[in-house]
Design an enzyme around this catalytic site. Structure first.
Site, PDB file in Angstrom:
ATOM      1  N   LYS A  36       3.455  21.843 -34.832  1.00  0.00           N
ATOM      2  CA  LYS A  36       4.025  21.080 -35.955  1.00  0.00           C
ATOM      3  C   LYS A  36       5.163  21.872 -36.617  1.00  0.00           C
ATOM      4  CE  LYS A  36      -0.369  18.718 -36.871  1.00  0.00           C
ATOM      5  NZ  LYS A  36      -1.586  18.618 -37.712  1.00  0.00           N
ATOM      6  N   GLN A  79      -4.805  21.490 -42.414  1.00  0.00           N
ATOM      7  CA  GLN A  79      -5.264  21.256 -41.050  1.00  0.00           C
ATOM      8  C   GLN A  79      -6.779  21.107 -41.028  1.00  0.00           C
ATOM      9  OE1 GLN A  79      -3.280  20.630 -38.496  1.00  0.00           O
ATOM     10  NE2 GLN A  79      -4.917  20.459 -36.992  1.00  0.00           N
ATOM     11  N   ASP A 120      -0.211  13.625 -44.345  1.00  0.00           N
ATOM     12  CA  ASP A 120      -1.244  13.220 -43.383  1.00  0.00           C
ATOM     13  C   ASP A 120      -1.811  11.843 -43.708  1.00  0.00           C
ATOM     14  OD1 ASP A 120      -1.923  14.844 -41.193  1.00  0.00           O
ATOM     15  OD2 ASP A 120      -2.772  16.377 -42.511  1.00  0.00           O
TER      16      ASP A 120
HETATM   17  N1  GUN Z   1      -6.846  17.866 -37.068  1.00  0.00           N
HETATM   18  C1  GUN Z   1      -6.753  17.084 -35.984  1.00  0.00           C
HETATM   19  N2  GUN Z   1      -5.791  16.140 -36.152  1.00  0.00           N
HETATM   20  C2  GUN Z   1      -5.270  16.360 -37.380  1.00  0.00           C
HETATM   21  C3  GUN Z   1      -4.227  15.728 -38.124  1.00  0.00           C
HETATM   22  O1  GUN Z   1      -3.591  14.759 -37.703  1.00  0.00           O
HETATM   23  N3  GUN Z   1      -3.971  16.260 -39.351  1.00  0.00           N
HETATM   24  C4  GUN Z   1      -4.675  17.314 -39.845  1.00  0.00           C
HETATM   25  N4  GUN Z   1      -4.364  17.756 -41.072  1.00  0.00           N
HETATM   26  N5  GUN Z   1      -5.636  17.924 -39.186  1.00  0.00           N
HETATM   27  C5  GUN Z   1      -5.930  17.445 -37.950  1.00  0.00           C
END
Ligand code: GUN
Length: 304
Positions: free
Chosen positions: A53, A97, A120
């Site tokens: 990311k 995350q 998110d």
């Molecule tokens: N863990 C797995 N997928 C995601 C996501 O799309 N966002 C976040 N913050 N954590 C994750």
């Protein structure tokens, strides 16, 4: 033979579009958008996701920062950090995350992120607004699935869609988007949606899938969706991602779909890796830029 929906290629196209959008935003007098990721603990998969990311952000001109916290940090300390970031004018997007260590309450943490910076879309206000077809931040993976369907010109109006998996961050929002009617603030997909889950009997899962024009599967069960469950010409989107050791002892990523067999009957199919995964990252960038633009606009209005 199914047409491959190349998520890697589509995500690259989207990132190129977003790079332009960032350049224009800066050219009109704004600072670069800023994204802060919070990584608690040292889960290797989370490390990889966050690093991907951050790389994508940098590549399109978004400033990115990763805040690393030890796994045994208290929930309150995490909430205090989120509070500071919420108040920081130079931060546009905040991402915590997941998964979090088991001593933390995921819902409390997700709700602590200011809605406007919740890139998110996990704050319950954003989730509620999405369910009501109101303008909101749509979670990145569901938004990526929607974008793949749109950009591949898959008809959804009046079609049968089956979503396999009912997780609150993936299956549920995908089902909401597929059934949206476009009468409010979101775009329409107008599909007839069936949600299958762990208590859907296997023979029923097969029956529902067989009727589907679109199957979106997000279970993390390798090989769950087999060729005999897929209608000829259906569009199959595989959100599942599981690391397995193959017969040669090599580690590899696989989806929920028996890809080699299903591609012989489907009309469209996404690969794993290289399908939905890169789209999730691209949609995070899209949400971050939207947050930066909205915050810049609100700031201008306040100063007028
Ligand atoms: N863990 C797995 N997928 C995601 C996501 O799309 N966002 C976040 N913050 N954590 C994750």
């Amino acid at each position: 033979m199914a047409k491959l929906i190349d998520g890697k290629l589509i995500a690259a196209q989207i990132r190129a579009e977003l790079r332009k959008e960032v350049d224009e935003h800066i050219a009109s007098g704004n600072r670069a958008p800023q994204l802060t990721a919070i990584l608690v603990g040292e889960d290797p998969a989370s490390e990889t996701y966050v690093s991907n990311k951050m790389k994508a952000a940098k590549d399109i001109g978004i400033n990115s920062v990763t805040k690393r916290l030890p796994a045994d940090i208290g929930e309150q300390e995490l909430l205090d950090l989120i509070d500071r970031l919420n108040k920081q004018d130079t931060v546009d997007g905040i991402l915590v995350q997941l998964p979090l260590p088991s001593h933390m309450r995921e819902r409390v943490v997700c709700n602590a992120v200011l809605c406007e910076k919740d890139v998110d879309g996990f704050n319950e206000i954003n989730v509620g607004r999405m369910c009501l077809d109101m303008k909101s931040v749509i979670p990145c993976t569901p938004l990526g699935v929607q974008e793949l369907i749109k950009r591949s010109n898959i008809e959804t109006f009046g079609k049968n869609a089956v979503v396999v998996g009912r997780s609150k961050n993936v299956g549920m929002p995908i089902a909401m988007l597929l059934s949206s009617d476009g009468r409010n603030e979101t775009s329409a997909m107008d599909a007839t949606v069936t949600i299958c889950h762990r208590f859907t009997p296997p023979n029923k899962l097969e029956e529902y899938c067989k009727l589907a024009d679109i199957i979106v599967t997000a279970t993390g069960i390798p090989g769950l969706i087999k060729a005999n469950m897929v209608k000829e010409g259906a569009c199959v989107i595989d959100v599942g991602i599981t690391r397995i050791t193959d017969v040669n002892g090599k580690s590899k990523l696989v989806g929920d779909v028996d890809f080699d067999e299903v591609k012989k009957v489907a009309g469209h199919i996404t690969p794993v890796p290289g399908g939905v995964g890169p789209m999730t990252v691209a949609m995070l960038m899209k949400n971050t830029i939207a947050a930066a633009k909205n915050l810049a606009e609100a700031k201008k209005e306040r100063s007028n």
